[in-house]
Write a protein that holds these residues in place. Structure first.
Motif, mmCIF file in Angstrom:
data_model
loop_
_atom_site.group_PDB
_atom_site.id
_atom_site.type_symbol
_atom_site.label_atom_id
_atom_site.label_comp_id
_atom_site.label_asym_id
_atom_site.label_seq_id
_atom_site.Cartn_x
_atom_site.Cartn_y
_atom_site.Cartn_z
ATOM 1 N N LEU A 31 5.970 68.434 46.546
ATOM 2 C CA LEU A 31 5.873 68.004 47.842
ATOM 3 C C LEU A 31 5.396 69.211 48.788
ATOM 4 C CD1 LEU A 31 8.549 65.555 48.023
ATOM 5 C CD2 LEU A 31 6.114 64.868 48.308
ATOM 6 N N SER A 32 5.408 70.676 48.238
ATOM 7 C CA SER A 32 5.100 71.724 49.091
ATOM 8 C C SER A 32 4.047 72.346 47.996
ATOM 9 C CB SER A 32 6.300 72.345 49.406
ATOM 10 O OG SER A 32 6.872 73.195 48.337
ATOM 11 N N THR A 66 13.612 61.319 46.332
ATOM 12 C CA THR A 66 12.343 62.464 46.159
ATOM 13 C C THR A 66 13.096 63.607 46.026
ATOM 14 O OG1 THR A 66 11.626 62.474 48.284
ATOM 15 C CG2 THR A 66 10.327 60.884 47.016
ATOM 16 N N LYS A 67 12.305 64.656 45.233
ATOM 17 C CA LYS A 67 12.953 65.924 45.196
ATOM 18 C C LYS A 67 11.699 66.778 45.417
ATOM 19 C CE LYS A 67 17.288 65.697 44.546
ATOM 20 N NZ LYS A 67 18.299 65.963 45.737
ATOM 21 N N ASP A 68 11.630 68.020 45.734
ATOM 22 C CA ASP A 68 10.589 68.755 45.753
ATOM 23 C C ASP A 68 10.477 70.000 44.646
ATOM 24 O OD1 ASP A 68 9.085 71.406 47.835
ATOM 25 O OD2 ASP A 68 8.093 70.346 46.558
ATOM 26 N N VAL A 76 12.200 74.504 37.306
ATOM 27 C CA VAL A 76 12.815 73.606 38.583
ATOM 28 C C VAL A 76 12.625 72.346 38.194
ATOM 29 C CG1 VAL A 76 12.578 73.091 40.840
ATOM 30 C CG2 VAL A 76 12.108 75.537 39.938
ATOM 31 N N LYS A 78 12.620 70.665 35.352
ATOM 32 C CA LYS A 78 13.918 70.161 34.555
ATOM 33 C C LYS A 78 15.165 70.042 35.322
ATOM 34 C CE LYS A 78 14.925 70.923 29.639
ATOM 35 N NZ LYS A 78 14.702 71.747 28.455
ATOM 36 N N ARG A 79 15.700 71.195 36.015
ATOM 37 C CA ARG A 79 16.912 71.175 36.785
ATOM 38 C C ARG A 79 16.793 70.236 37.698
ATOM 39 N NH1 ARG A 79 18.284 73.283 41.485
ATOM 40 N NH2 ARG A 79 16.252 74.524 41.748
ATOM 41 N N LEU A 80 15.628 69.738 38.608
ATOM 42 C CA LEU A 80 15.935 68.566 39.504
ATOM 43 C C LEU A 80 15.883 67.280 38.648
ATOM 44 C CD1 LEU A 80 13.257 69.685 41.887
ATOM 45 C CD2 LEU A 80 15.685 69.624 42.159
ATOM 46 N N GLN A 82 17.375 66.591 35.919
ATOM 47 C CA GLN A 82 18.811 66.881 35.385
ATOM 48 C C GLN A 82 19.782 66.488 36.454
ATOM 49 O OE1 GLN A 82 19.452 70.807 33.559
ATOM 50 N NE2 GLN A 82 19.146 70.083 31.634
ATOM 51 N N GLU A 83 19.561 67.078 37.507
ATOM 52 C CA GLU A 83 20.455 66.681 38.733
ATOM 53 C C GLU A 83 20.481 65.361 39.070
ATOM 54 O OE1 GLU A 83 19.615 69.795 41.796
ATOM 55 O OE2 GLU A 83 20.581 71.120 40.547
#
Lengths: 395, 310, 287
Positions: A31-32, A66-68, A76, A78-80, A82-83
Motif C-alpha cells: 500500500l505504500s 489489510t496490512k502494508d 515483511v 511473511k511476518r505479516l 504469520q501475524e
C-alpha cells in the motif's frame, strides 16, 4: 512451550467464538511505495465486488484486514501473513501484488493450512508454494507464450526484436515470448534489456531502429514507463506499418494511452483484461468501480481483486461457510464463472487461473484511443504449469 | 556509573519481556533485533569513526545472500552458516575499505551509496544465481540448535536476540579498548591523529571491516529466521532506513541503534496498522518532532535533558 | 554511425538539462549554507503537481504553468526554511538529514492523499511535441525545448550571480560567511532568497520532467539519488559544476544505454564512482 500453546489456543478459541459469524480475509498489500497504485486498484476491485454482492456469504460476514508490506519485502510479507494468522485469526490469506511476497506467504499458507488467493503475482512458480493456493490474476507465460505463437502464425510475423525491463517479469516475458515465437517458426533479430529505474528510452529505441527488425516486442511495467517508451518511439520515428510493435497489456494501459496520444495507434498487445470492453458484466463493473474508487477506472490489478473475491464467495457457498483449507481448496478446484474479463476457470489440477487471451490493436473508436480486440485464444492454461505437470507425471 | 549499569541491565531484561507480554509479536521483535544489530554495526563506523555510509546495506545483503546460498546448496546448519556469511561480508568490507577510508565528506557518502547501488545491480543481473527480483527460492532453514523456527517467531526471536547480545558485548569491548579510543580520536580530529602517532587509516579500515562483518551477520540472521531473501536486502532504501534509525536513536552512544530500531520499527508497525496507506505521514511527523525536540537523537536529547536537570 | 552519435549527444544533453534544473538549487544551498536538504525533490514534486493541477483541472496551457511551478517550489521552500530549516542551521548534518527525510515522507503521504498514487501527465502543446528532421535524424521537439530552456536558465543564473549586486552578496556569503556579515551583508536575507530560488528551480524542473519521466508521489525519493549524484560530482556551491556534471552524466547515461546496453544501470554509478575518486571535491568544487 506448553504455556504458549495454551495462550495461543485460548486466543484462538476466544477469537473463533467471535469469528463464528465472520470470515476474516487477511490481505498483505504494497500500500505504500512504488507499487502503491497497484495495491490500491486491487483493493478497490475487491471492495467493488463486496459492494455489488453484499458482504455476507453463506450466513457469514466478510471482513477484510489489510496490512502494508511496503514493496518487494518477502521477510515483511511473511511476518505479516504469520501475524494475520496468529494474531488476527484470519481464515483466508489474499492479495499479494508482487511475486517475492506471494512466494514467502505461500510458506505460511502451507504451514498454517490456510486457503490463499493470489490476486496479482504473475510468476508461474508461485502456485507451487502451497497446496491451498489459487490464483485469479494471470501468469506471464500464459499471455506471452500465447502471443509468441500467435505472432508467428496468425500474426504473420517472421522476425522479432525483444526489449524488456531487466527484472523477473521482464526476463520471464522475454523467455516466454521468444521460445514460443521461435517454436512457431519465427526468428529473433536480437534482444535488449532496460534497467529497472529507466527514465529515458530514446537510446534503446534508436538502437532498435538501427537494427530495423520486422517487429519489436516490449515488456515494461506500468506506471510512467509505457508513456515514456511510446514517446521515445514517436520521437525516433518508428513507423508502425513497417515495424510492428507488440507489447503486453501494460504498454497500452489507460494512463499510457493518455500520455502517448496518437503515437500509440497500431500497437498490438496481448492481455487478459481491458476496462473498455463492452462485455455487459464489465460495463456494470466499471460503473460500480468508478463509484468505489472516486472516479478511477479499473485495470488488471482491479479485476484480479474482483475475481479473487468472487472465487472466495463461490467457494464459501460451496463449503457452506466452512473455512477449513482442505474443504475450500477442494471446492475451489474446477470453479468456473463468467467474469467482466470473459470466461474464467480455476484449473482443477494446478489450481491456477485459466482464461481467454485477447489480441488487441490500438485504434480510435468514437474519437477515443481504444484497445480493440480482433482475435481471441480461448481458455488458455498456464503453459509453464502444464510443463511442470508433464515432468512430474513422467517420473 | 552504577546508574548507567542499572539502566543497561534493565534494558536487556526488558528485551526478554516480549516472550511473556507480547507472544504474538515475536516475529516483529526478531526483525527489530536484527535491525538493531544492523544499526549497531553502522554506529561503529558512523558514530565512532565518523564515516557516514549510505550503502551499508551492501554488507547486510551479502551476508543475507551468503546465508541463503549456503542453505540452498551446501548445508542447513545455521550457526556455522552465520559465521561464514559474516566472514564473506567482512571480506567485502575489507576490500572496499581501502578505497572508502581515503575520502571524506560528501564524496565519502556518495561513494558508499554508489558501491551499494552497484552491488544491488550486480545481484539483479546475476539472477541465475540469486533469483533476481523474485528472490532466492528453494531453500529452507528449518531449525537452529534443534529448535524449530515456528510460526509464532519464538525461536527466531531467541536466536536473533542471542546473536545481538553477543555482538553487542563485542562492540562494547571494542569501543572501550585503545582501538576504540583511537577511533573516537580520529572522528574528533582526523588531522591531529597522525601527529600523535596513531595510524588512522588502518584503524578506519579495521573498523570498517568489523562493521561490515557485523552487518553481514545481521543479514544472515534475517535470511535464516525467515527462510527468504530477495534484492531488497541490498536496496538503497535499506541503507537509508538504517541511517535514519541510527540518527533517530543517537549515533555514537552504543545503545542509539538499538533504541532507534525499537522506536522506529514499532512506530512503523503501529502506524501502518492504523493507516496502511498513509502511515508515511505519521512516521515523517515523528522524525521531524524528534529532531526539533531531541537534538542528537533520542539518547542525545535525553542526556541533554539529564544534564539540564543536574 | 555519426548520426547516431549526434543523436545520443542531443538526447543526453537534453536529459542533462533536466537533471541540471532539478539539482542546481541543492548544489547552491548545500554549498552556501551547508544545509543538507534531502527534501529538495519534494520541492520539484510540488512544482510538478502545480502544473498538473493547472493544466488538467483548470485548462491552463502548459507553458503558462511553468512560472507557477517555479513559484510553487519557491514558496514551499521559503515557508519550510523560515519555519523549520532556519532553526537547524547549526545542527549536525545528521540531524538535518533526519528532519528533511521526515519532510520527504510527509510530502509523499500528502500528495498520495490529495492526488492518489496514479501516474500524472500534463501535455505540452502540440507544436512542442513535433519531431524535427535534421539530416538523417529525428530530433524530438520537446528535448530541443529542454535544451534551449536549460541553457537560457543557465545564462540567467550566471548573469544574476556574476553581474548583479545581490549575486555578489550571495557569492560572498558562499565564500566566507563571517566576513560577509562583517561587511554588513544581510546574510540571512541572502540565504532566504537563494533557498527560494533553488526551490523554485526545482519546481520548474519537476514540471518539465513530467513529459519525460512522469509524476507520482514517490518522485521525491526516486530522483533524490540522481540529484545527489549531480551535486556531488559537480561540486558544492558551483553552478558551472552542476551544469558540467549534469551534462556529463546525462550524456554518459544515454551513450551507455546506446552503445553498451548490457551495462544498463551500472554505467551511471560507475561514472559517478570514477569521477568522485578522481575529483572528491567535485569537478568544480571549492572545499
Amino acid at each position: 512451550m506448553k504455556k504458549l500453546v495454551i495462550v495461543a489456543a485460548l486466543a484462538a478459541a476466544f477469537g473463533s467464538a467471535q469469528a463464528q459469524q465472520t470470515v476474516k480475509i487477511g490481505m498483505p498489500l504494497t500500500l505504500s511505495g512504488q507499487f502503491a497504485d497497484a495495491a490500491a486498484q486491487m483493493l478497490n476491485g475487491a471492495k467493488t465486488y463486496m459492494k455489488m454482492h453484499g458482504d455476507t456469504v453463506a450466513g457469514k460476514k466478510i471482513e477484510l484486514i489489510t496490512k502494508d508490506v511496503g514493496g518487494p519485502a518477502p521477510d515483511v510479507a511473511k511476518r505479516l501473513s504469520q501475524e494475520l494468522v496468529v494474531r488476527d485469526n484470519v481464515d483466508i490469506l489474499a492479495g499479494y501484488v508482487l511475486t517475492p511476497n506471494a512466494m514467502a506467504a505461500g510458506d505460511v499458507s502451507a504451514e498454517a493450512k490456510k486457503f490463499m488467493v493470489v490476486m496479482n503475482a504473475a510468476t508461474s512458480v508461485v502456485i507451487t508454494k502451497s497446496p491451498y493456493m489459487i490464483r485469479t490474476s494471470v501468469t506471464l507465460p500464459q499471455v506471452m507464450e500465447t502471443f509468441g505463437t500467435w505472432a508467428a502464425t496468425k500474426g504473420g510475423i517472421k522476425q522479432s526484436y525483444t526489449m524488456v525491463t531487466d527484472y523477473g517479469p521482464g526476463h520471464d516475458s522475454e523467455n516466454a515470448f521468444t521460445s514460443a515465437f521461435k517454436a512457431a517458426g519465427g526468428s529473433m533479430a536480437g534482444a535488449v534489456r532496460f534497467p529497472v529505474a529507466n527514465p529515458d528510452f530514446s537510446a534503446f529505441v534508436q538502437r532498435a531502429k538501427d537494427i530495423g527488425p520486422e517487429s519489436i516486442f516490449i515488456f515494461i511495467p506500468g506506471g510512467a514507463q509505457p508513456a515514456a517508451l511510446g514517446k521515445a518511439m514517436a520521437e525516433r520515428g518508428i513507423d508502425k506499418k513497417k515495424t510492428r510493435v507488440l507489447g503486453s497489456g501494460e504498454t497500452t494501459a489507460e494512463a499510457a494511452l493518455k500520455s502517448m496520444g496518437d503515437t500509440a495507434l497500431d500497437i498490438i498487445t496481448a492481455w487478459h483484461y481491458d476496462y473498455m470492453s463492452s462485455n455487459k458484466l464489465n460495463v456494470a463493473f466499471v460503473k460500480e468501480y468508478n463509484a468505489v474508487s472516486n472516479g478511477r477506472n479499473p485495470d488488471f490489478f482491479s479485476i484480479g481483486g474482483y475475481d479473487g473475491m468472487h472465487a472466495i464467495y463461490e467457494t464459501l457457498k460451496k463449503t457452506k461457510g466452512n473455512t477449513d483449507a482442505e474443504a475450500m481448496i477442494a471446492a475451489a478446484k474446477g470453479l468456473k464463472w463468467e467474469s467482466p474479463r470473459g470466461p474464467m476457470m480455476i484449473d482443477p489440477e494446478t489450481r491456477d487461473v485459466v482464461q481467454n487471451v485477447y489480441i488487441r490493436r490500438v485504434q480510435k473508436v468514437k474519437g477515443e484511443l481504444t484497445n480493440v480486440v480482433f482475435d481471441t485464444i480461448p481458455m488458455v492454461k498456464d503453459p509453464a504449469g502444464e510443463r511442470r505437470k508433464q515432468a512430474a507425471d513422467k517420473k | 556509573m552504577a546508574n548507567a549499569r542499572r539502566f543497561e541491565v534493565a534494558f536487556w531484561l526488558c528485551t526478554l519481556l516480549p516472550f511473556v507480554l507480547a507472544p504474538s509479536y515475536l516475529s516483529l521483535a526478531s526483525q527489530i533485533a536484527i535491525t538493531a544489530l544492523f544499526a549497531l554495526s553502522l554506529d561503529l563506523i558512523l558514530g565512532y569513526a565518523g564515516i557516514v555510509s549510505l550503502g551499508h546495506a551492501a554488507f547486510f545483503g551479502v551476508g543475507a545472500y551468503a546465508a541463503g546460498l549456503i542453505a540452498k546448496n551446501y548445508w542447513s546448519e545455521p550457526l556455522s552458516a552465520l559465521l561464514v556469511s559474516g566472514f564473506a561480508a567482512g571480506v567485502l568490507g575489507y576490500a572496499l575499505s581501502h578505497i572508502i577510508v581515503r575520502f571524506r565528506h560528501l564524496a565519502l557518502i556518495m561513494l558508499t551509496m554508489g558501491f551499494g547501488l552497484l552491488l544491488h545491480e550486480a545481484f539483479n543481473s546475476a539472477s541465475a544465481i540469486t533469483g533476481g527480483a523474485d528472490g532466492l527460492q528453494g531453500f529452507r532453514v528449518p531449525d537452529v540448535l534443534g529448535f524449530k523456527f515456528d510460526m509464532f517467531g519464538r525461536t527466531a526471536y531467541a536466536y536473533s536476540l542471542a546473536v545481538l547480545f553477543v555482538c553487542f558485548l563485542i562492540c562494547r569491548r571494542i569501543i572501550h579498548s585503545p582501538f576504540g579510543l583511537a577511533l573516537r580520536g580520529i572522528r574528533e580530529n582526523a588531522t591531529r591523529m597522525p601527529a600523535i602517532g596513531a595510524p588512522s587509516l588502518s584503524h578506519l579500515r579495521k573498523a570498517y571491516t568489523i562493521a561490515a562483518l557485523m552487518a553481514g551477520v545481521a543479514g544472515a540472521l534475517l535470511t535464516q529466521t525467515t527462510s527468504t531473501v530477495s534484492l531488497d536486502v541490498l536496496s538503497f532504501g535499506r541503507s537509508a532506513d538504517v541511517l535514519v534509525i541510527l540518527i533517530l536513536g543517537g549515533a555514537g552512544r552504543l545503545y542509539g541503534g538499538l533504541i532507534g530500531a525499537v522506536i522506529y520499527m514499532v512506530a512503523r508497525d503501529q502506524f501502518s496498522g492504523m493507516n496502511p496507506q498513509y502511515w508515511y505521514f505519521w512516521i515523517g511527523l515523528l522524525l521531524v518532532a524528534v529532531v526539533m525536540f531531541l537534538p542528537n537523537g533520542i539518547l542525545g536529547g535525553l542526556s541533554a535533558l539529564d544534564k539540564k536537570r543536574q | 554511425m555519426l548520426t547516431s552519435a549526434v543523436g545520443v549527444l542531443f538526447d543526453g544533453f537534453a536529459y542533462g538539462m533536466l537533471l541540471f534544473l532539478l539539482s542546481v538549487g541543492l548544489s547552491v544551498t548545500l554549498g552556501m549554507m551547508n544545509f543538507v536538504n534531502l527534501a529538495h525533490c519534494s520541492f520539484a514534486m510540488v512544482g510538478g503537481y502545480a502544473t498538473v493541477t493547472l493544466v488538467n483541472r483548470f485548462g491552463w496551457p502548459f507553458l503558462a504553468t511553468l512560472p507557477m511551478a517555479f513559484f510553487a517550489g519557491a514558496i514551499i521552500s521559503l515557508v519550510l526554511e523560515r519555519t523549520l530549516f532556519k532553526r537547524l542551521y547549526r545542527a549536525t548534518d545528521l540531524d538535518q538529514c533526519l528532519l528533511t527525510i521526515g519532510i520527504v515522507f510527509i510530502s509523499i503521504a500528502a500528495f498520495a492523499w490529495f492526488y492518489t498514487t496514479e501516474q500524472q501527465s500534463a501535455r505540452p502543446p502540440e507544436w512542442l511535441r513535433q519531431s524535427i528532421p535534421v539530416g538523417n535524424l529525428n530530433l524530438a521537439g520537446y528535448r530541443l525545448f529542454l535544451i534551449v530552456f536549460g541553457l537560457a536558465v543557465t545564462f540567467l543564473l550566471f548573469f544574476f550571480i556574476e553581474k548583479t549586486r545581490f549575486g555578489a552578496q550571495v557569492r560572498a556569503a558562499v565564500d566566507n560567511q563571517r566576513m560577509a556579515r562583517g561587511l554588513g551583508i544581510d546574510v540571512d536575507r541572502a540565504f532566504m532568497l537563494t533557498f527560494a530560488l533553488g526551490g523554485g528551480l526545482a519546481g520548474l524542473g519537476g514540471a518539465l520532467a513530467i513529459e519525460v519521466v512522469g509524476l507520482d508521489p514517490t518522485f521525491a525519493l526516486a530522483y533524490l539519488v540522481y540529484v545527489l549524484i549531480v551535486v556531488a560530482v559537480g561540486g558544492l556551491g558551483s553552478i558551472g559544476g552542476s551544469f558540467a556534471a549534469a551534462v556529463v552524466l546525462g550524456i554518459s547515461d544515454m551513450a551507455g544505454k546506446y552503445y553498451f546496453p548490457w551495462l544498463g544501470a551500472f554505467l551511471i554509478y560507475l561514472v559517478m564512482v570514477a569521477l568522485l575518486m578522481w575529483r572528491p571535491l567535485g569537478l568544480f568544487g571549492k572545499r
